[in-house]
Structure formats: structure tokens, C-alpha cells
Design an enzyme around this catalytic site. Sequence first.
Site, PDB file in Angstrom:
ATOM      1  N   LYS A 112       0.830  -1.209   0.000  1.00 59.54           N
ATOM      2  CA  LYS A 112       0.000   0.000   0.000  1.00 59.54           C
ATOM      3  C   LYS A 112       0.861   1.254   0.000  1.00 59.54           C
ATOM      4  O   LYS A 112       0.513   2.238  -0.647  1.00 59.54           O
ATOM      5  CB  LYS A 112      -0.935   0.014   1.211  1.00 59.54           C
ATOM      6  N   LYS A 195      -4.558 -10.320  -7.353  1.00 62.31           N
ATOM      7  CA  LYS A 195      -5.799 -10.626  -6.629  1.00 62.31           C
ATOM      8  C   LYS A 195      -6.861  -9.580  -6.931  1.00 62.31           C
ATOM      9  O   LYS A 195      -6.549  -8.415  -7.187  1.00 62.31           O
ATOM     10  CB  LYS A 195      -5.538 -10.744  -5.125  1.00 62.31           C
ATOM     11  N   LYS A 198     -10.200  -3.600  -4.816  1.00 61.99           N
ATOM     12  CA  LYS A 198     -10.822  -2.323  -5.160  1.00 61.99           C
ATOM     13  C   LYS A 198      -9.928  -1.491  -6.056  1.00 61.99           C
ATOM     14  O   LYS A 198     -10.398  -0.649  -6.800  1.00 61.99           O
ATOM     15  CB  LYS A 198     -11.095  -1.527  -3.876  1.00 61.99           C
TER      16      LYS A 198
HETATM   17  P1  TYM Z   1     -10.517  -6.026   3.479  1.00 57.84           P
HETATM   18  O1  TYM Z   1     -11.562  -5.017   3.788  1.00 57.84           O
HETATM   19  O2  TYM Z   1      -9.422  -5.668   2.560  1.00 57.84           O
HETATM   20  O3  TYM Z   1     -11.178  -7.336   2.918  1.00 57.84           O
HETATM   21  C1  TYM Z   1     -12.258  -7.965   3.578  1.00 57.84           C
HETATM   22  C2  TYM Z   1     -12.138  -9.477   3.480  1.00 57.84           C
HETATM   23  O4  TYM Z   1     -12.136  -9.900   2.122  1.00 57.84           O
HETATM   24  C3  TYM Z   1     -11.018 -10.748   1.879  1.00 57.84           C
HETATM   25  N1  TYM Z   1     -10.561 -10.535   0.496  1.00 57.84           N
HETATM   26  C4  TYM Z   1     -10.404 -11.517  -0.405  1.00 57.84           C
HETATM   27  N2  TYM Z   1     -10.575 -12.843  -0.335  1.00 57.84           N
HETATM   28  C5  TYM Z   1     -10.338 -13.584  -1.447  1.00 57.84           C
HETATM   29  N3  TYM Z   1      -9.936 -13.037  -2.621  1.00 57.84           N
HETATM   30  C6  TYM Z   1      -9.748 -11.703  -2.747  1.00 57.84           C
HETATM   31  N4  TYM Z   1      -9.363 -11.183  -3.911  1.00 57.84           N
HETATM   32  C7  TYM Z   1      -9.976 -10.875  -1.594  1.00 57.84           C
HETATM   33  N5  TYM Z   1      -9.891  -9.541  -1.369  1.00 57.84           N
HETATM   34  C8  TYM Z   1     -10.252  -9.358  -0.082  1.00 57.84           C
HETATM   35  C9  TYM Z   1      -9.984 -10.304   2.896  1.00 57.84           C
HETATM   36  O5  TYM Z   1      -9.034 -11.317   3.143  1.00 57.84           O
HETATM   37  C10 TYM Z   1     -10.852 -10.014   4.096  1.00 57.84           C
HETATM   38  O6  TYM Z   1     -11.150 -11.195   4.798  1.00 57.84           O
HETATM   39  N6  TYM Z   1      -7.593  -5.922   7.487  1.00 57.84           N
HETATM   40  C11 TYM Z   1      -8.857  -6.414   6.987  1.00 57.84           C
HETATM   41  C12 TYM Z   1     -10.051  -5.932   7.785  1.00 57.84           C
HETATM   42  C13 TYM Z   1      -9.981  -6.195   9.249  1.00 57.84           C
HETATM   43  C14 TYM Z   1     -10.158  -7.451   9.880  1.00 57.84           C
HETATM   44  C15 TYM Z   1     -10.064  -7.182  11.282  1.00 57.84           C
HETATM   45  C16 TYM Z   1     -10.391  -8.737   9.422  1.00 57.84           C
HETATM   46  C17 TYM Z   1      -9.783  -5.268  10.211  1.00 57.84           C
HETATM   47  N7  TYM Z   1      -9.840  -5.858  11.439  1.00 57.84           N
HETATM   48  C18 TYM Z   1     -10.170  -8.200  12.213  1.00 57.84           C
HETATM   49  C19 TYM Z   1     -10.505  -9.762  10.365  1.00 57.84           C
HETATM   50  C20 TYM Z   1     -10.389  -9.485  11.746  1.00 57.84           C
HETATM   51  C21 TYM Z   1      -9.034  -5.910   5.572  1.00 57.84           C
HETATM   52  O7  TYM Z   1      -8.510  -4.896   5.203  1.00 57.84           O
HETATM   53  O8  TYM Z   1      -9.906  -6.595   4.855  1.00 57.84           O
END
Ligand code: TYM
Length: 332
Positions: A112, A195, A198
Site C-alpha cells: 500500500k 488478486k 478495489k
Molecule cells: P478487506 O476489507 O481488505 O477485505 C475484507 C475481506 O475480504 C477478503 N478478500 C479476499 N478474499 C479472497 N480473494 C480476494 N481477492 C480478496 N480480497 C479481499 C480479505 O481477506 C478479508 O477477509 N484488514 C482487513 C479488515 C480487518 C479485519 C479485522 C479482518 C480489520 N480488522 C479483524 C478480520 C479481523 C481488511 O482490510 O480486509
Amino acid sequence: RPVVFSGMQPSGDSLHLGNYLGALVNWVALQDDHDPIYCVVDLHAITVPQDPAVLHEATRRTAAQYLAAGVDPERATLFVQSHVLAHTELAWVLGTLTGFGEASRMTQFKDKSARYGAEATTVGLFTYPVLMASDILLYGTQLVPVGDDQRQHLELTRDLAARFNSRFGETFVVPEALIPKESARIYDLQEPNTKMSKSASSPNGLVNLMDDPKVIAKKIKSAVTDNEREVRYDPQAKPGIANLLDIYATVTGRTIPELEAEYDGRGYGDLKKDLAEVVVDRVAPIRARTLELMEDPAELDRLLAMGAEKAAERADRTLATVYERVGFLRRR
Ligand code: TYM
């Protein structure tokens, strides 16, 4: 019941197919025999440049999408991260146990900061995984259903929990990641080695849950594949086809060998046409329900307030124990 915790960032775009298949599907499945806590992580969403009006709208929409996908507010605690103050408070304490070098090794931070440039790379982006650890550890979480890209953050969370426990006495449960087999990493339809995210370089590579069904079908039908004709699961040699098969298997619950057999001797066109249909069948009702829920923001806010109250009660208890263990004087 084992505690499950997970969260997603509210951002300008809607949740996408990767979020749904990589995480949300498991969130819904875990509700029956677990104690699930699902959070809209707005504090995390401000670690990169953002527009306040967009964030405001996206926070409700993300909650609506959880509900539309099947999160049940009767069984799950559903809330917005900034509504529960203990998240930032515990993050401060955990930050004092996190090595600078340890945080510097986080690959998401490196990616990032490269993407947004030096100007936009903030201390908040750097400490992001510490806040995530705080989210998870406040609730005695055993299982964290996430996609593969969160694996390293989960490892850090486990290390911090164990480190706190050994320094200050048994306090935190050391959580496990729950990462799906086929949909741990859904790839961009136009760039099947990247992957789905967004920040996709082409909008055609990204299937948003709020896309019009016709648009979804079109994106799937124009997915990049290879110039063979054989539908065979080989992520190295045929990443495009492997991605389509992973999506297909996850949405339908069928196995990859079953799908390979079904499309044996048929072209990619058939595979894409059928896949477009099953994805649209799954996603269109979620979109419709989200739009419906968004028409009643007061009701959404009521559900979120209820969730925040339940979450805060639990989180405050953990935080009080932590404060006592680290030696803070109790306020009388
Ligand atoms: P975020 O908001 O980027 O994504 C949310 C969830 O979607 C999954 N994900 C994917 N899975 C498969 N293929 C993809 N291309 C893909 N893109 C996203 C992510 O693995 C995630 O599960 N840091 C986390 C948010 C967070 C969180 C937490 C998660 C904050 N606190 C505590 C679990 C527990 C994040 O940015 O996810």
C-alpha cells in the site's frame, strides 16, 4: 460457543466478489454453532486517503451488505468499529509490544505504501495491523474467517497475544485464521495473476456486489483466459481458467474435478456462460436486498447501535483486565 470475529473496510466501491467468496460466505456459515462478531472497520478505512461523505455512505452500505448476504443480527453481533472505543485503546497498548521491524515486515503495508506514495504513507497505515490485532483480541476470538491476504496480519495477532500473555499473565486467547480452500484468493478477471481488489487497474477485472447483473455477466464472459481450449485446473499454467473454476466451485459447492469433467471437450465459452449465470443468481438478490436495506437508514442505525452496545460491554471487560495487568492505576 467459539467466538468468531471478522471485519471488512467500508470503501467507496461496494464489497466485491473476492470479499464475498473469500470471507463473507464463511461468516454466514459460521453463525449456526459459533458466537459471531462482525464489524465494519471504519477506523481502518481512514488509513489511506478517503472522502468523508463517501466513507459515511459506505459504512452503512457495508453493514447492509453483510445483512443482505445473510448475516443475522439476532445471532451475530454487528457493529461499527469506531462505535466501540476499546478498539483504539487496546491498539495503543499492543503497539507498545510490537517491534518496529516486525511491523515493517508486513507485506500489505509495503504494497500500500508503494501504491499510495510517500506523501500518503502515514503512521496510521503502518500501525494498521496492530489495530486489527486489537479488534480480534478484545473478544476472546478463536476463529477469524478471512481471505489469504490477511494471513500475515493474523500471524502478528497471534504473536502479540502470546507475547502479552507471557509478559503479563494469561489474558488473550490466541486466535486461528479460517481461510477457505478454493476461494482464499480470487483473482482479477482481467489480470488473473493479481488478486481481485478495489484498486483493480481495469474495472472489468473487478466484480462488485452492487454491479448490475448484466454488467456482471459481461465481465465474466470477457474474463482473460489462455489460448488453449481445455478446461483444466492448473493455476500455474492456466491462472484465468483456474480462477473461474475456483469461483464456480465456491458458488455452487461443487468440486473442481466434477466441473473439469462437466466441461471436458466443451469450450471456454460454455464455462463462462454458465458461470455468469450462477454468479448472477447468487449476487443479484444480495444487491437487491442491500438497496432495500439502504432505504431505511434509521433501521440500520438501530441495528448497529444494538450491536455496538453488546460489543462494547465485552470489549470493555477485556480492556479493564489489560489495563490492570499492565499496571495502570484504576480510575475511581
Ligand atoms: P478487506 O476489507 O481488505 O477485505 C475484507 C475481506 O475480504 C477478503 N478478500 C479476499 N478474499 C479472497 N480473494 C480476494 N481477492 C480478496 N480480497 C479481499 C480479505 O481477506 C478479508 O477477509 N484488514 C482487513 C479488515 C480487518 C479485519 C479485522 C479482518 C480489520 N480488522 C479483524 C478480520 C479481523 C481488511 O482490510 O480486509
